[in-house]
Design a protein around this motif. Structure first.
Motif, mmCIF file in Angstrom:
data_model
loop_
_atom_site.group_PDB
_atom_site.id
_atom_site.type_symbol
_atom_site.label_atom_id
_atom_site.label_comp_id
_atom_site.label_asym_id
_atom_site.label_seq_id
_atom_site.Cartn_x
_atom_site.Cartn_y
_atom_site.Cartn_z
ATOM 1 N N LEU A 26 14.299 16.745 30.941
ATOM 2 C CA LEU A 26 14.508 18.134 31.354
ATOM 3 C C LEU A 26 15.515 18.142 32.492
ATOM 4 O O LEU A 26 15.285 17.527 33.539
ATOM 5 N N THR A 27 16.635 18.834 32.267
ATOM 6 C CA THR A 27 17.667 18.950 33.289
ATOM 7 C C THR A 27 17.740 20.402 33.736
ATOM 8 O O THR A 27 17.903 21.303 32.919
ATOM 9 N N VAL A 28 17.596 20.622 35.055
ATOM 10 C CA VAL A 28 17.678 21.964 35.631
ATOM 11 C C VAL A 28 19.035 22.090 36.303
ATOM 12 O O VAL A 28 19.387 21.272 37.158
ATOM 13 N N ARG A 29 19.786 23.113 35.907
ATOM 14 C CA ARG A 29 21.161 23.242 36.387
ATOM 15 C C ARG A 29 21.240 23.544 37.881
ATOM 16 O O ARG A 29 22.162 23.098 38.559
ATOM 17 N N TYR B 277 18.246 25.709 32.166
ATOM 18 C CA TYR B 277 17.736 24.347 31.978
ATOM 19 C C TYR B 277 17.992 23.873 30.555
ATOM 20 O O TYR B 277 18.305 24.669 29.664
ATOM 21 N N THR C 216 17.615 15.470 36.594
ATOM 22 C CA THR C 216 17.003 15.277 35.281
ATOM 23 C C THR C 216 15.694 14.537 35.474
ATOM 24 O O THR C 216 15.660 13.488 36.118
ATOM 25 N N VAL D 97 8.859 24.421 36.738
ATOM 26 C CA VAL D 97 10.131 24.482 37.460
ATOM 27 C C VAL D 97 10.023 25.584 38.499
ATOM 28 O O VAL D 97 9.571 26.693 38.206
ATOM 29 N N HIS E 224 18.510 24.648 24.936
ATOM 30 C CA HIS E 224 18.896 25.248 26.217
ATOM 31 C C HIS E 224 18.177 26.576 26.393
ATOM 32 O O HIS E 224 17.945 27.285 25.435
#
Length: 168
Positions: A150-153, A102, A158, A91, A123
């Motif tokens: 994987l979700t990155v804020r 994330y 995603t 990331v 998280h």
């Protein structure tokens, strides 16, 4: 002086003498033990110690995946239907002065509802420019199809791994 007074003084003097001798004996014994202990506490001569180590080569080195890709591999040593997987991704923080938050998610395919549902979630976050993220989800006694997300804020995107099957 009467005989009774003389007898009392003699008995008292004898007791006092015995107490004095006992006190002297206890004091000399204490001093003797103390001297013996001090003599034993002298440092012993140094003895050389040889340390041995052996080099263990890395058997499989997998390079970090490209940003936006999740690499998944099963960890060795899993027995039966209890498996641990290693998920890795890179990331890049668009704003290195801030924290990137994330979320990892292990999703399981439901043949009944025909959709992916969350099975395990974790998280975390980091500060800095770039980081290789790792996660080790464990699947125990639940065969089926899975994928890791994987979700990155910071960007809200995603990314999803290829699906993999857990079988017993």
């Amino acid at each position: 002086m009467s005989k009774a007074t003389t007898a009392a003084l003699t008995t008292g003097s004898a007791t006092a003498a015995r107490l004095c001798v006992a006190a002297l004996a206890a004091t000399s014994a204490y001093l003797g033990f103390s001297a013996y202990d001090t003599a034993n506490s002298a440092p012993r001569p140094a003895q050389p110690v040889t340390l041995q180590a052996r080099e263990v080569p890395i058997t499989s080195h997998t390079p970090a995946p490209a940003p936006g890709v999740i690499a998944v591999s099963a960890k060795a040593g899993a027995a039966g239907c209890d498996r641990t997987y290693l998920a890795r991704s890179v990331v890049i923080n668009p704003e290195p002065g801030t924290t990137v938050l994330y979320r990892w998610q292990l999703s399981r395919w439901s043949p009944r509802s025909k959709q992916w549902s969350a099975y395990l979630v974790d998280h975390s976050g980091f500060g800095g420019l770039k980081r290789t993220l790792t996660w080790e989800p464990r699947v125990a006694d639940n065969p089926g199809w899975y994928r890791i997300e994987l979700t990155v804020r910071s960007n809200g995107k995603t990314i999803k791994s290829d699906r993999f099957q857990v079988s017993c």
